[in-house]
Design an enzyme around this catalytic site. Structure first.
Site, PDB file in Angstrom:
ATOM      1  N   GLY A 186       1.055 -38.185  22.145  1.00  0.00           N
ATOM      2  CA  GLY A 186      -0.378 -38.026  21.907  1.00  0.00           C
ATOM      3  C   GLY A 186      -0.862 -38.884  20.765  1.00  0.00           C
ATOM      4  O   GLY A 186      -0.156 -39.795  20.326  1.00  0.00           O
ATOM      5  N   ASN A 187      -2.073 -38.616  20.325  1.00  0.00           N
ATOM      6  CA  ASN A 187      -2.605 -39.357  19.175  1.00  0.00           C
ATOM      7  C   ASN A 187      -3.492 -38.440  18.350  1.00  0.00           C
ATOM      8  O   ASN A 187      -3.716 -37.288  18.708  1.00  0.00           O
ATOM      9  CB  ASN A 187      -3.351 -40.609  19.648  1.00  0.00           C
ATOM     10  CG  ASN A 187      -4.538 -40.256  20.509  1.00  0.00           C
ATOM     11  OD1 ASN A 187      -5.527 -39.713  20.038  1.00  0.00           O
ATOM     12  ND2 ASN A 187      -4.427 -40.530  21.807  1.00  0.00           N
ATOM     13  N   ARG A 188      -4.008 -38.966  17.233  1.00  0.00           N
ATOM     14  CA  ARG A 188      -4.670 -38.113  16.249  1.00  0.00           C
ATOM     15  C   ARG A 188      -6.163 -37.900  16.497  1.00  0.00           C
ATOM     16  O   ARG A 188      -6.829 -37.272  15.678  1.00  0.00           O
ATOM     17  CB  ARG A 188      -4.472 -38.712  14.856  1.00  0.00           C
ATOM     18  CG  ARG A 188      -3.058 -38.558  14.337  1.00  0.00           C
ATOM     19  CD  ARG A 188      -2.851 -39.422  13.106  1.00  0.00           C
ATOM     20  NE  ARG A 188      -3.776 -39.094  12.024  1.00  0.00           N
ATOM     21  CZ  ARG A 188      -4.038 -39.915  10.988  1.00  0.00           C
ATOM     22  NH1 ARG A 188      -3.450 -41.079  10.916  1.00  0.00           N
ATOM     23  NH2 ARG A 188      -4.882 -39.544  10.050  1.00  0.00           N
TER      24      ARG A 188
END
Ligand code: CTP
Length: 384
Positions: free
Chosen positions: A194-196
């Site tokens: 995933g990412n932030r």
């Protein structure tokens, strides 16, 4: 969202205005209740203050401030006559004269009063002036008489109010598709890449586009914040789902804003169950995802405005954003420098550079809501 002045005049239907107030608040609107002295014989101002969540010690001239809609429900024959003739003898009728914007009136009265020539003429005067009327409906009045005069149901009145609100604003009639958040690409049944991205920037854009009258669909990828009221939310947790939903809606949208951080790579194979821990290394092969914005750029229809986001670092990042504007055939790119700690990911503020064919403009550090407004100003300019 919108600020609604809710005028309540003195009829038995005043109690139903409590429900109208509640529904408007639930729809995300700010409600300023304005009760006539007549209404206060049926309901209390305190009830409405509580339902509208007004702070104690509200400005006494609040009824004279800017509002997006004046809704009068119930509107008695007396108040209808006052509105038609411009009398200003209480907060509600004063507000009606001071208000610039749409007015919606929900008459409620005895059927014989409603059918009287004087009331008919007053209603006609209001209609001629552009005031919208909802109801009255046919049915049994509180006194047990049958005929037309009952106030419309709260749900119908609120729907009519929403329609009026949506019909105003610079983006009225436009369909706006916005993606927000960060996609998660499953590795196995419980893990993901995933990412932030929190989705705050995209959600702020959706709220602002809605406020400007657009019909907004939000493709939400694991949003950390709530979707704004009045916006259609479609959950798109992974790049594949986001691709499917964006491509299905892209062509019929006047504006597409790709604010989501879409994964560029996903695990080539996701395990259907959870991989148990062992000592062995775990190599995950990643495959490229479809570039949704580039696909939309290739299929673009005339008049459409496509907006991309580039989260990158420094001067080189800015240059890469300029290149993406061309390579993805977008109309506008929003560059934000994720190398900085004080803006961008997981923060409330942002500072961006807007890049379009017409030039570049930096929007100074501000809350994401203000940045959203600057981006939509640019979108409006591009829509021409
Ligand atoms: N985007 C997309 N589909 C993808 C990846 C990105 O539509 N599979 C969109 C993003 O929503 C964003 C823009 O493309 O609007 C970002 O472009 P991208 O080339 O992915 O840039 P970055 O991720 O910022 O940078 P990099 O190329 O270095 O990955």
């Amino acid at each position: 969202m919108a600020r609604v002045l809710l005028g309540v005049s003195g009829g038995i239907a005043a109690y139903k205005a409590c429900e109208i107030c509640r529904l408007l608040v639930r729809g995300g609107h700010e409600v300023v209740p304005l009760l006539t002295p007549g209404a206060e014989r049926f309901v209390t101002a305190e009830t409405f203050r509580a339902l509208a969540r007004r702070p104690p010690g509200d400005d006494v001239y609040l009824h004279l401030t800017r509002a997006d809609l004046l809704l009068v429900a119930p509107c008695t024959a007396n108040t209808l006559a006052k509105l038609a003739h411009g009398l200003a003898d209480n907060v509600l009728t004063e507000a009606a004269l001071a208000h610039r914007g749409p007015i919606l009136v929900a008459p409620a009265m005895n059927p014989r009063m409603w059918s009287h020539a004087a009331t008919r003429a007053n209603a006609e005067t209001l209609r001629d002036r552009g005031v919208a009327l909802v109801g009255p409906d046919e049915g049994e009045t509180a006194e047990g008489e049958l005929g037309v005069g009952r106030m419309s149901e709260p749900e119908d009145i609120v729907r009519a109010a929403e329609e009026l609100l949506a019909g105003t604003g610079p983006l009225a009639g436009k369909r706006v598709l916005i993606s927000a958040g960060g996609t998660r690409e499953p590795i196995d049944a419980v893990r993901f890449v995933g990412n932030r991205s929190s989705g705050r920037m995209g959600v702020a854009l959706a709220a602002e586009a809605r406020r400007r009258g657009a019909r907004v669909t939000l493709l939400g990828a694991n949003l950390a914040v709530a979707s704004p009221p009045g916006v259609e939310l479609v959950e798109t947790p992974s790049a594949a789902e986001l691709e499917r939903e964006a491509l299905a809606r892209g062509l019929e949208s006047d504006v597409v804003i790709m604010a989501a951080a879409v994964a560029d790579y996903r695990p080539a194979e996701a395990l259907a169950t959870k991989r148990p821990k062992d000592r062995a290394a775990w190599t995950v092969e990643l495959e490229a995802t479809t570039d949704v914005l580039a696909e939309l750029g290739n299929a673009r229809v005339p008049g459409q405005v496509l907006v991309g986001f580039a989260a990158d670092q420094g001067q080189r990042g800015l240059e890469r954003a300029r290149e993406k504007l061309t390579s993805k055939r977008a109309d506008l790119f929003v560059f934000n420098d994720v190398g900085r700690e004080d803006i961008g990911f997981e923060t409330l503020d942002n500072e961006v550079t807007l890049i379009s064919g017409g030039g570049e403009r930096t929007v100074a550090k501000a809350p994401k809501e203000e940045i959203a407004s600057a981006i939509l100003d640019e979108v409006e300019r591009l829509l021409g």
